[in-house]
Design an enzyme around this catalytic site. Structure first.
Site, PDB file in Angstrom:
ATOM      1  N   GLN A   1       0.842  -1.197   0.000  1.00 27.45           N
ATOM      2  CA  GLN A   1       0.000   0.000   0.000  1.00 27.45           C
ATOM      3  C   GLN A   1       0.881   1.252   0.000  1.00 27.45           C
ATOM      4  O   GLN A   1       1.689   1.471   0.903  1.00 27.45           O
ATOM      5  CB  GLN A   1      -0.931   0.031   1.209  1.00 27.45           C
TER       6      GLN A   1
ATOM      7  N   TYR B   1      -6.046  10.999   4.197  1.00 29.86           N
ATOM      8  CA  TYR B   1      -4.662  11.219   3.784  1.00 29.86           C
ATOM      9  C   TYR B   1      -4.614  12.020   2.477  1.00 29.86           C
ATOM     10  O   TYR B   1      -5.645  12.496   1.989  1.00 29.86           O
ATOM     11  CB  TYR B   1      -3.931   9.877   3.717  1.00 29.86           C
TER      12      TYR B   1
ATOM     13  N   GLY C   1      -9.451  -6.895   9.067  1.00 27.61           N
ATOM     14  CA  GLY C   1      -8.309  -6.250   9.685  1.00 27.61           C
ATOM     15  C   GLY C   1      -7.988  -6.856  11.030  1.00 27.61           C
ATOM     16  O   GLY C   1      -7.226  -7.810  11.138  1.00 27.61           O
ATOM     17  N   ARG C   2      -8.617  -6.337  12.081  1.00 31.12           N
ATOM     18  CA  ARG C   2      -8.289  -6.779  13.443  1.00 31.12           C
ATOM     19  C   ARG C   2      -8.367  -8.298  13.646  1.00 31.12           C
ATOM     20  O   ARG C   2      -7.537  -8.855  14.371  1.00 31.12           O
ATOM     21  CB  ARG C   2      -9.204  -6.062  14.445  1.00 31.12           C
TER      22      ARG C   2
END
Length: 371
Positions: free
Chosen positions: A101, A186, A322-323
């Site tokens: 990424q 971002y 994810g987690r």
């Protein structure tokens, strides 16, 4: 559940993925210092999770200017390329597939990371947000982001070349492809939104102009490694960090239509993952599917059941977790066999050593249930 679409293979950029499970990008802040380089510990961590259909690495800064958090890795130096080669070699040896990424944080940064003390952004507007910074005492703290410096047109051209170089370096490091991080407040996301982009030149104002930076970054990266090996992450419904924009949904749909024309490999939606997060409207999913005909990945606190429902409707093609991947390196097997999921240690998410990182075990084989 009669259909297990989550475990069906899928072809991406000419390569068959064994399942529709993606390991989502997650900042873990374990890079070697000084130099922000990937290392053997990171190689072990990612290789442990190689049974995912696709791994997307943690966000990786394309330049020193693009850094916003301590101990996050880069992809702009020869040492960083060599460090990431350890990771890709380990993942490929374990049978996995991995994308890097690409990240520029823009205004989501701190003065300590910049020689002049100023992050950069489309406009000189502070995000009302904090970033994780490790001080001289070795302790990490959440610190306020300062007001950034507005980028000049010359600066913007240089950043686009930084993305191009980062894609080339990712290729040299052995990655199967790259994901351009255009989400979560971002730099690319800052250009897309009228609340953070108040420019009056060719990169701001109208929707067409706010899309220009994203388009030029995608074009540069696609020219370097091929559009089919490029993914883009966007976040239409995330409004934190002063990013609420009344025009963001039409902007995202226009971006998706552009990405469809370019022929990128996938579009990755970052959806909010907190308890009272807004639900994604069905109408938006239908409009997105009409605008973008390639592989769509979604991430945002998905369970096997929620992911399976969207897959079977044909609205998405892969589900990112994810987690759950933190404490469950064998997550695809646990989901397939409906085994219990372990909990992660929240105190060890960022920085540190193998504890809370690569020391989580796979589910004991003598306790495995039948599918």
């Amino acid at each position: 559940m009669t259909t297990n679409t989550l475990f069906h293979p899928l072809t991406l950029a000419g390569r068959e993925l064994p399942n529709r499970i993606v390991m989502a990008p997650m900042t873990r802040a374990r890079s070697s210092q000084p130099g922000d380089s990937a290392n053997a510990l990171m190689a072990e961590y990612y290789a442990q999770r190689a049974s995912a259909g696709l791994i997307i690495t943690e966000a990786t800064q394309i330049s020193p200017q693009g850094k916003g958090y301590s101990f996050t890795p880069g992809i702009y130096s020869a040492e960083q390329v060599s460090g990431w080669r350890q990771v890709t070699d380990a993942v490929h040896a374990a049978g996995g597939r991995i994308y890097l990424q690409l990240w520029h944080v823009g205004r989501m940064s701190h003065s300590s990371f910049h020689a002049d003390g100023l992050p950069v952004a489309p406009s000189a507007l502070a995000p009302d947000a904090q970033v994780w910074v490790v001080g001289d005492d070795g302790v990490g703290r959440m610190l306020d982001c300062p007001t950034p410096r507005e980028l000049s047109s010359t600066d913007i051209a240089a950043i686009i070349e930084d993305y191009r170089r980062a894609a080339r370096n990712a290729d040299l490091a052995g990655f199967d492809g790259v994901e351009i991080h255009g989400a979560n407040g971002y730099l690319i996301d800052q250009f897309l939104r009228s609340t953070s982009n108040q420019r009056s030149d060719a990169y701001g104002g109208s929707r067409e102009r706010r899309l220009r930076f994203l388009q030029e970054v995608v074009s540069a990266v696609a020219e370097e490694i091929g559009a089919a090996r490029v993914g883009v992450r966007l976040a239409p419904f995330i409004t934190a960090r002063n990013m609420a924009c009344p025009d963001i949904i039409p902007t995202i749909l226009e971006a998706a239509a552009y990405l469809d024309r370019v022929g990128i490999g996938y579009l990755h939606l970052s959806e909010a993952d907190w308890d009272d997060a807004p639900q994604i409207p069905q109408e938006f999913r239908l409009l997105l599917r009409a605008a973008y005909r390639g592989v769509i990945i979604v991430a945002g606190r998905y369970t096997r059941e929620r992911g399976e429902d969207l897959l079977q409707q044909g609205l998405v093609d892969m589900i990112a977790f994810g987690r759950p991947f933190i404490a469950n390196p064998d997550l695809p097997a646990r989901l397939a066999q409906q085994l219990p999921l372990a909990d992660f240690d929240g105190a060890r998410l960022f920085g540190g050593d193998a504890q809370g990182y690569s020391d989580y075990p796979a589910y004991p084989r003598d306790r495995e249930a039948r599918p």
